[in-house]
Design a protein around this motif. Structure first.
Motif, PDB file in Angstrom:
ATOM      1  N   GLU A 198       1.186   4.303  -3.003  1.00  0.00           N
ATOM      2  CA  GLU A 198       0.813   5.347  -2.684  1.00  0.00           C
ATOM      3  C   GLU A 198       2.139   6.546  -3.105  1.00  0.00           C
ATOM      4  O   GLU A 198       1.976   7.432  -3.706  1.00  0.00           O
ATOM      5  CB  GLU A 198       0.464   5.802  -1.420  1.00  0.00           C
ATOM      6  CG  GLU A 198      -0.902   5.144  -0.972  1.00  0.00           C
ATOM      7  CD  GLU A 198      -1.205   5.024   0.407  1.00  0.00           C
ATOM      8  OE1 GLU A 198      -2.448   4.926   0.683  1.00  0.00           O
ATOM      9  OE2 GLU A 198      -0.353   5.236   1.299  1.00  0.00           O
TER      10      GLU A 198
ATOM     11  N   ARG B 297       0.851  -1.297  -0.113  1.00  0.00           N
ATOM     12  CA  ARG B 297       0.095   0.020   0.138  1.00  0.00           C
ATOM     13  C   ARG B 297       0.860   1.450  -0.165  1.00  0.00           C
ATOM     14  O   ARG B 297       0.563   2.127  -0.862  1.00  0.00           O
ATOM     15  CB  ARG B 297      -0.954   0.012   1.100  1.00  0.00           C
ATOM     16  CG  ARG B 297      -1.640   1.291   1.400  1.00  0.00           C
ATOM     17  CD  ARG B 297      -2.344   1.387   2.515  1.00  0.00           C
ATOM     18  NE  ARG B 297      -3.571   0.339   2.580  1.00  0.00           N
ATOM     19  CZ  ARG B 297      -4.975   0.808   1.973  1.00  0.00           C
ATOM     20  NH1 ARG B 297      -4.887   2.161   1.617  1.00  0.00           N
ATOM     21  NH2 ARG B 297      -5.851   0.051   2.056  1.00  0.00           N
TER      22      ARG B 297
ATOM     23  N   ALA C 277       2.152  10.505  -3.698  1.00  0.00           N
ATOM     24  CA  ALA C 277       1.697  10.867  -2.688  1.00  0.00           C
ATOM     25  C   ALA C 277       2.560  11.489  -1.651  1.00  0.00           C
ATOM     26  O   ALA C 277       2.295  12.251  -0.713  1.00  0.00           O
ATOM     27  CB  ALA C 277       0.738   9.813  -1.779  1.00  0.00           C
TER      28      ALA C 277
ATOM     29  N   ASP D 184       2.144   6.744  -6.597  1.00  0.00           N
ATOM     30  CA  ASP D 184       1.125   8.049  -7.100  1.00  0.00           C
ATOM     31  C   ASP D 184       1.401   9.268  -6.725  1.00  0.00           C
ATOM     32  O   ASP D 184       0.911   9.993  -7.186  1.00  0.00           O
ATOM     33  CB  ASP D 184      -0.208   7.541  -6.352  1.00  0.00           C
ATOM     34  CG  ASP D 184      -1.075   6.369  -6.841  1.00  0.00           C
ATOM     35  OD1 ASP D 184      -0.830   5.965  -7.853  1.00  0.00           O
ATOM     36  OD2 ASP D 184      -1.707   5.885  -6.110  1.00  0.00           O
TER      37      ASP D 184
END
Length: 316
Positions: A256, A252, A261, A259
């Protein structure tokens, strides 16, 4: 021979992440002909090797391993499936004259095996969609607060951000009119066809375990290993963060990160913190099992201590 020992012996080696379960099991297998049944909800997935700390080819060559690389990351694996597989594999291993070693840290699987399966209703797709929509609207903490009024026992057991289990508890209430805690308490206990010797590897010093966790996560990140693994998974195009496989610790956070993040330093920090939190939950589960035989995983003779427990169990 006592009535208890009319059943064959099966050994479970439980413990938090980075407690040395695999090393201990392999050391046991060198002394007693054994086969290892993985009790790990992440190791079931193919293409997920680095972030799951999957046993290496060399380690898997030292003793037969089961329930590793059996699913595509798009699939899911339930406690019921694990219990059926573990019972079948244990019987087959015993028939081969070997000792089954149940090794891992997915405590819900151990509990499902030991206590049997509940009779809770199957998921209802329409109701689950309604609950998903409500959770999106009001948030998981509000759903958690809603559960407090309907099932206070389950409420105290679940964290406010544990959206999946909160919604399952609310779903069961809507389907049956009864709280999940009440239904679970009424469920009949299932007797195992073997004697289970539960060994728990627990650290005498939590800070040493935390250091191990950090070292292991750094090794996963080395040379872009974990990140490249997640890049390859993302490139398939059919995976997403809603899947159980991609919710695994490390995956996870890497997803992220990819992405955009946060940066690499925060990926490392988040991954280590999430792994520590996982270890804390695993230890909480273990300490709720009074029947376990706890062994300090930081001592140098862990395998010898387990062998002594096995010897005692065989003689009793």
């Amino acid at each position: 021979m006592t009535a208890a020992l009319s059943k064959p012996l099966v050994v479970s080696i439980m413990g938090p992440t980075a407690s040395g379960k695999t090393a201990a099991a392999l050391a046991i297998a060198e002394q007693i002909p054994s086969e290892i049944i993985s009790v790990d909800s992440a190791l079931v997935y193919r293409e997920m090797n680095i972030g799951t700390a999957k046993p290496t080819d060399d380690e898997r060559a030292r003793a037969p391993h089961h329930l590793i690389d059996i699913l595509d990351p798009l699939e899911s694996y339930s406690v019921m499936q694990f219990r059926q597989d573990a019972l079948r594999l244990s019987a087959e291993i015993i028939a081969r004259g070997k000792l089954p070693l149940l090794v891992g840290g997915t405590m819900l699987y151990f509990k499902g095996l030991k206590d049997g399966l509940d009779t809770l209703p199957q998921a209802d797709a329409a109701l689950r969609a309604e609950l998903d929509a409500e959770a999106t609207l009001i948030g998981s903490p509000a759903m958690h607060a809603k559960l407090e009024k309907l099932d206070p026992v389950t409420f105290t057991r679940l964290k406010p951000n544990d959206s999946q289990r909160i919604q399952r508890a609310l779903e069961i209430i809507a389907l049956t009119g009864k709280p999940m805690s009440e239904l679970l308490a009424l469920a009949p206990k299932s007797e195992l066809p073997f004697n289970l010797l539960p060994i728990a590897l627990e650290p005498s010093d939590r800070s040493v375990l935390h250091a191990r966790i950090a070292t292991r996560f750094d090794a996963m990140l080395k040379d872009g290993g974990l990140i490249n693994e997640v890049k390859a998974l993302r490139a398939r195009g059919d995976l997403h963060l809603g899947l159980p496989s991609m919710r695994c610790v490390g995956y996870r956070q890497s997803w992220e990160y990819l992405d955009g993040a946060y940066g690499l330093a925060e990926l490392r920090e988040r991954g280590i913190v999430a792994t520590r939190q996982l270890a804390k939950r695993q230890l909480t589960w273990l300490r709720s099992m009074p029947e376990r035989h706890a062994i300090d995983c930081l001592t140098p003779d862990v395998a010898n201590r387990i062998l002594q427990k096995i010897s005692t169990a065989n003689k009793s």
